[in-house]
Structures are given as structure tokens and as C-alpha cells.
Design a protein around this motif. Structure first.
Motif, short mmCIF file in Angstrom:
data_model
loop_
_atom_site.label_atom_id
_atom_site.label_comp_id
_atom_site.label_asym_id
_atom_site.label_seq_id
_atom_site.Cartn_x
_atom_site.Cartn_y
_atom_site.Cartn_z
N VAL A 248 0.99 -1.26 0.03
CA VAL A 248 0.32 -0.07 0.26
C VAL A 248 0.75 1.69 0.16
N LEU A 249 2.34 1.59 0.79
CA LEU A 249 2.88 3.10 0.84
C LEU A 249 3.97 2.52 -0.22
N PHE A 250 3.88 1.01 -0.69
CA PHE A 250 4.58 1.71 -2.72
C PHE A 250 3.34 2.54 -3.34
N ALA A 251 2.03 1.64 -3.22
CA ALA A 251 0.90 2.06 -4.17
C ALA A 251 1.14 4.11 -4.21
N VAL A 252 1.12 4.09 -3.02
CA VAL A 252 0.86 5.37 -2.82
C VAL A 252 2.52 6.38 -3.27
N LEU A 253 3.54 5.35 -3.19
CA LEU A 253 4.23 6.37 -4.01
C LEU A 253 4.51 6.94 -5.25
N ILE A 254 4.53 5.41 -5.84
CA ILE A 254 4.22 5.66 -7.34
C ILE A 254 3.22 6.15 -8.13
N ALA A 255 1.41 5.97 -7.35
CA ALA A 255 0.64 7.36 -8.23
C ALA A 255 1.23 7.94 -7.79
#
Length: 348
Positions: free
Chosen positions: A276-283
Motif C-alpha cells: 500500500v505504501l509503495f502504491a501511494v508512492l508510485i501514484a
């Protein structure tokens, strides 16, 4: 500590570090699926179509790769057909469809939060099946990681709840928990089902299952050749389709299975929270969605929770190493030391 014990400890630490690297890399690649899938759906694709393209593309790429590095993968998959079919239907196809249906009724943040209650289910399942109560430190790590996810997703501001969406989200959590538990069946030493074979066979089964749901009309299936917009740039629909098949599917599932095979499912599921953290960063990078202060704090809290849960696992391992030899000495019909070690490993 003897030289042999020191060597065993070093080997175990290296095994863990490699597993953690695989698990974090899997979480990173899984986290990239959102922006690519969102681009397709905004151009006219239905969620079922996007999932079908993702799984089919990943299955095709992995099949080619497996044919090169593991020529006997088809025979191996057929020999473990029950495991592969279950893996493809539940952790792969089931998790994807349940999550997208949850999103149809809830905000993305709430749907993700429900799906990422999976670590709690894994901890509970391991506790129930092994009768070994997790340490207070492990419980604390779970609670801290979940609290961090709440901050990262920022779901406390105007979240919408309805019963159907909650049901789909919890179903996605069950499927995600099955992913961690079933991936643990893969072996990295060649004695069991190879991770590459499991991922390839599972993706094929998942792609066929989702496609059948769409073709039969159970789920809406709509494709489009309209151009898509990614990171502010207009490109062909093939770009996100290929990216979905390669990065968050073929690569992510393989790395995830390799990581889980080297870690306990319980801890591996906690590492999966970092997706989830990575998804926020990628977004933030791809879509320009800025990360708030509370989300940044949540990311730190997630990492702290993972570290605490890992320390809890290490404490439990140490306790088992100390207690079990005493039990062996006091119990006349106890198994041999080698058998005891095998049972300890199987409990993990």
C-alpha cells in the motif's frame, strides 16, 4: 556459541534477508498495478477486462520464461494440479475480483484497508492450527502496521461504508490470506512445487477463470482500443496491458512466492502491507498525487510495525530452540532431534 552454531545463524540470517528482499520487491511491483489498471478503466475497460488482460499477459510471459529456465514446468504443474488450481482460483482470481467489486461499492481506501486485514487472518490461522500463541510483540507489530495503513490510506476522512462493499472487501482479505498460506507450499530447494511453476500455472488458471466469468456474462466484460493517459502522456492501450502483465503480475507473483518460501507466512503477510505504501508512492510519481504528512507518518508506522513483528518472530524462534530440547530430555517417547527440527519448520 560454537563455530557451527554461528555458521547456522549466519546462514539463517542470509536466508531471511534474501526472503525479505524478494517480499519487498514483490510488494513494490504489486503496488504498480493501480495506476496502469486505472488508465485502462478510464479509457473504457471494465474491471473484469482489466483483470483478464493482466492475468493472461502475466501467464503468457511466465510460460515463456518457465519454458526456458524450467522446461519440465508443465509436467510439474500437472503433478500438483490440485494445489495449482486452488492457487489460481482463490489467491489470484478470487482476490482480484473481490477487490474490484469492493471498489465498486466503497472508496478505494476503505476497500484496500479491508483487504489488508489479511495479516490478522494469517496470524489467527497460524495460531489456531499450531496452537502456538503469538507473542505480545507480534500482536503489537500487527496492530501498529494496521494503524499505519489507516494513516497511509487516509480513510478516516469521509469514508463511505455499505454492507455489500464490506462483504466483498473481507472476501478479498480471505483470498489474500490464502495467497500467503498457499505460497508457503512452494519449495526453493526442488523437493516440492517450484515457485515459478506455481506462479505460471496459477496465473493460467486465474486468467481462464476470470475470462469465463466475463464471457458467460456473470461479470461485465468490456475492452477498448482507445488511447490511454499515463503520467500525463497519451499512449497506446498496449503499454498498460503489457506493463500489467509483466510488472505487477508475472514478476510480482514470482518474487512473492520466492519471498514467502523463505519467510514465515505470518511475517511475509505483514511485509505485504508495504504494498500500500509503495502504491501511494508510485501514484505520486506517475499520477502526481501528492502524499500528505499523515500518509508519510503512516509509512513510518508501517515499517515500525513490521520491524516489531519480525522481532516477535525471532523471540518465538529462540523460545522454541530453548524449550524443545528440554521437552525432549524429559519425555521418554519424544522424537529425535532431527525430527523435532523438521516439525518446528513445518509449523512455520
Amino acid at each position: 556459541m560454537t563455530a557451527e552454531a554461528q555458521l547456522d545463524r549466519t546462514t539463517a540470517d542470509n536466508h531471511f534477508r534474501l526472503g525479505l528482499l524478494f517480499a519487498l520487491s514483490s510488494a513494490l511491483t504489486f503496488g504498480s498495478s493501480g495506476p496502469f489498471a486505472k488508465a485502462l478503466m478510464e479509457s473504457g475497460w471494465s474491471p473484469t477486462a482489466a483483470v483478464t488482460a493482466r492475468l493472461a499477459g502475466g501467464a503468457l510471459m511466465l510460460a515463456v520464461f518457465a519454458s526456458v529456465v524450467r522446461p519440465g514446468w508443465i509436467r510439474e504443474v500437472l503433478g500438483h494440479a490440485k494445489t495449482v488450481i486452488g492457487y489460481g482460483l482463490i489467491p489470484i482470481a478470487g482476490a482480484q475480483l473481490c477487490y474490484y467489486n469492493a471498489v465498486a461499492h466503497l472508496s478505494v481506501g476503505v476497500a484496500l484497508l479491508l483487504e489488508y486485514t489479511a495479516p490478522i487472518l494469517v496470524v489467527g490461522w497460524v495460531w489456531a492450527t499450531t496452537r502456538h500463541r503469538p507473542s505480545a510483540m507480534t500482536f503489537g507489530g500487527v496492530a501498529l502496521a494496521i494503524a499505519g495503513i489507516i494513516l497511509v490510506l487516509d480513510v478516516l476522512n469521509g469514508a463511505e461504508i455499505n454492507l455489500a462493499g464490506v462483504s466483498w472487501g473481507l472476501a478479498a482479505a480471505v483470498c489474500a490470506a490464502c495467497y500467503f498460506m498457499m505460497s508457503n507450499q512452494a519449495s526453493v530447494d526442488g523437493d516440492g512445487l517450484n515457485p515459478i511453476s506455481l506462479a505460471t500455472g496459477g496465473l493460467i488458471v486465474g486468467a481462464v477463470a476470470v475470462a469465463l466469468l466475463g464471457v458467460t456474462g456473470v461479470m461485465p466484460l468490456a475492452f477498448s482500443t482507445n488511447p490511454v493517459t499515463i503520467a500525463g502522456h497519451i499512449t497506446s492501450w498496449l503499454v498498460p496491458v503489457i506493463a500489467l502483465g509483466l510488472i505487477p503480475t508475472a514478476l510480482a507473483y514470482t518474487l512473492g512466492i520466492l519471498g514467502i518460501a523463505r519467510l514465515k507466512p505470518r511475517f511475509a503477510s505483514l511485509v505485504g502491507l508495504s504494498e500500500v505504501l509503495f502504491a501511494v508512492l508510485i501514484a505520486w510519481i506517475m499520477l502526481g498525487e501528492a502524499m500528505s504528512v499523515s500518509q508519510a507518518i503512516g509509512g513510518v508506522v508501517v515499517l515500525a510495525g513490521l520491524a516489531l513483528a519480525r522481532q516477535g518472530d525471532r523471540s518465538e524462534q529462540h523460545a522454541q530452540q530453548v524449550v524443545e530440547p528440554v521437552e525432549l530430555a524429559c519425555w521418554p517417547d519424544a522424537p529425535t532431534p532431527d525430527e523435532s527440527v523438521e516439525q518446528t519448520i513445518s509449523r512455520g
